[in-house]
Design a protein around this motif. Sequence first.
Motif, short mmCIF file in Angstrom:
data_model
loop_
_atom_site.label_atom_id
_atom_site.label_comp_id
_atom_site.label_asym_id
_atom_site.label_seq_id
_atom_site.Cartn_x
_atom_site.Cartn_y
_atom_site.Cartn_z
N LEU A 1 -6.98 -37.88 -14.51
CA LEU A 1 -7.15 -39.13 -15.26
C LEU A 1 -6.94 -38.99 -16.76
N ASP A 2 -7.27 -37.86 -17.33
CA ASP A 2 -7.17 -37.76 -18.78
C ASP A 2 -6.48 -36.48 -19.22
N PHE A 3 -5.66 -35.92 -18.32
CA PHE A 3 -4.90 -34.75 -18.71
C PHE A 3 -3.67 -34.65 -17.80
N GLN A 4 -2.72 -33.83 -18.23
CA GLN A 4 -1.52 -33.61 -17.43
C GLN A 4 -1.66 -32.33 -16.63
N ALA A 5 -1.22 -32.39 -15.39
CA ALA A 5 -1.37 -31.25 -14.50
C ALA A 5 -0.01 -30.88 -13.92
N THR A 6 0.52 -29.74 -14.32
CA THR A 6 1.79 -29.32 -13.76
C THR A 6 1.61 -28.81 -12.34
N THR A 7 0.43 -28.33 -12.04
CA THR A 7 0.16 -27.77 -10.72
C THR A 7 -1.12 -28.36 -10.15
N GLU B 1 -4.89 -27.95 -15.73
CA GLU B 1 -4.49 -28.58 -16.98
C GLU B 1 -3.26 -27.89 -17.55
N ARG B 2 -2.32 -28.73 -18.00
CA ARG B 2 -0.98 -28.27 -18.36
C ARG B 2 -0.96 -27.17 -19.42
N TYR B 3 -1.80 -27.27 -20.42
CA TYR B 3 -1.71 -26.34 -21.55
C TYR B 3 -2.76 -25.24 -21.51
N THR B 4 -3.93 -25.54 -20.96
CA THR B 4 -4.99 -24.53 -20.95
C THR B 4 -5.09 -23.80 -19.62
N GLY B 5 -4.55 -24.41 -18.57
CA GLY B 5 -4.67 -23.82 -17.24
C GLY B 5 -6.03 -24.03 -16.60
N GLU B 6 -6.94 -24.70 -17.31
CA GLU B 6 -8.27 -24.92 -16.74
C GLU B 6 -8.16 -25.77 -15.49
N LEU B 7 -9.01 -25.47 -14.53
CA LEU B 7 -8.91 -26.09 -13.21
C LEU B 7 -10.05 -27.09 -13.00
N PHE B 8 -9.70 -28.23 -12.43
CA PHE B 8 -10.70 -29.27 -12.16
C PHE B 8 -10.53 -29.75 -10.72
N PHE B 9 -11.65 -29.96 -10.05
CA PHE B 9 -11.62 -30.40 -8.66
C PHE B 9 -11.84 -31.90 -8.54
N GLY B 10 -11.17 -32.48 -7.54
CA GLY B 10 -11.41 -33.88 -7.21
C GLY B 10 -12.68 -34.03 -6.39
N ASN C 1 -5.38 -19.72 -10.12
CA ASN C 1 -5.41 -21.14 -9.83
C ASN C 1 -5.50 -21.40 -8.33
N ASP C 2 -4.65 -20.70 -7.56
CA ASP C 2 -4.69 -20.87 -6.10
C ASP C 2 -5.84 -20.03 -5.57
N MET C 3 -7.03 -20.57 -5.72
CA MET C 3 -8.22 -19.79 -5.46
C MET C 3 -8.45 -19.51 -3.99
N ARG C 4 -9.03 -18.36 -3.75
CA ARG C 4 -9.49 -18.01 -2.40
C ARG C 4 -11.00 -18.04 -2.44
N PHE C 5 -11.56 -18.73 -1.47
CA PHE C 5 -12.99 -18.94 -1.48
C PHE C 5 -13.71 -18.03 -0.49
N GLY C 6 -14.91 -17.67 -0.83
CA GLY C 6 -15.79 -17.02 0.13
C GLY C 6 -16.27 -18.04 1.15
N ALA C 7 -16.97 -17.57 2.15
CA ALA C 7 -17.43 -18.43 3.25
C ALA C 7 -18.55 -19.35 2.81
N VAL D 1 -11.33 -35.29 -15.65
CA VAL D 1 -11.67 -35.91 -14.37
C VAL D 1 -10.46 -35.90 -13.45
N VAL D 2 -10.70 -35.53 -12.23
CA VAL D 2 -9.68 -35.60 -11.18
C VAL D 2 -10.20 -36.58 -10.14
N SER D 3 -9.43 -37.61 -9.89
CA SER D 3 -9.85 -38.66 -8.98
C SER D 3 -9.05 -38.58 -7.69
#
Lengths: 115, 108
Positions: A26-32, A98-107, B94-100, A3-5
């Motif tokens: 909220l439940d993971f570390q994010a370097t980026t 996510e720091r280790y997997t690189g998986e991306l989560f949106f707020g 990670n730095d995604m580019r989005f379509g319209a 979760v990203v809040s």
Amino acid sequence: GAVVSQHPSRVICKSGTSVKIECRSLDFQATTMFWYRQFPKKSLMLMATSNEGSKATYEQGVEKDKFLINHASLTLSTLTVTSAHPEDSSFYICSASERYTGELFFGEGSRLTVL
Amino acid sequence: ELKVEQNPLFLSMQEGKNYTIYCNYSTTSDRLYWYRQDPGKSLESLFVLLSNGAVKQEGRLMASLDTKARLSTLHITAAVHDLSATYFCAEGLNDMRFGAGTRLTVKP
């Protein structure tokens, strides 16, 4: 799932004031973390990439003095809109890698309205 | 300039019909994402396509990736009203580019 809040989810401010938006993993570390801006009925535009402990990398055309980004810890990045004007009104969305997997989560996004 | 192009931008469908949304991208990225966005909300992840020829399906939605053609498709089968939303494709690590975005309206 992770979760990203974002906080606040909605904010209304007067022109000339500064507004801070927080993005927390909220439940993971994010370097980026990444900050996006979305105008009504438009796509997401990447504003900047925020790395923990270092300066953010801004996309071309984004004013770094206007949009201050701080990534002080592995779970928090903040975006401060300084001296806000009505044209800064927008939907701001962060994402966290996510720091280790690189998986991306949106707020959930933060809607800023500048009067 | 890096580009991600979606079409159509607007799509109005009758329930029960099929349709495909196309996403062309300009980089050599092997990673393509599809998201759904409801009005006033953030993004909901639908698919992550990681390799050439990847095909993923979830319910009435199926996504595919052709990295040689730099093309991804999102196919809608027998549309229902609940699928009405805006669909975005995005490429990048990670730095995604989005379509319209494609604003889909499914009519009864």
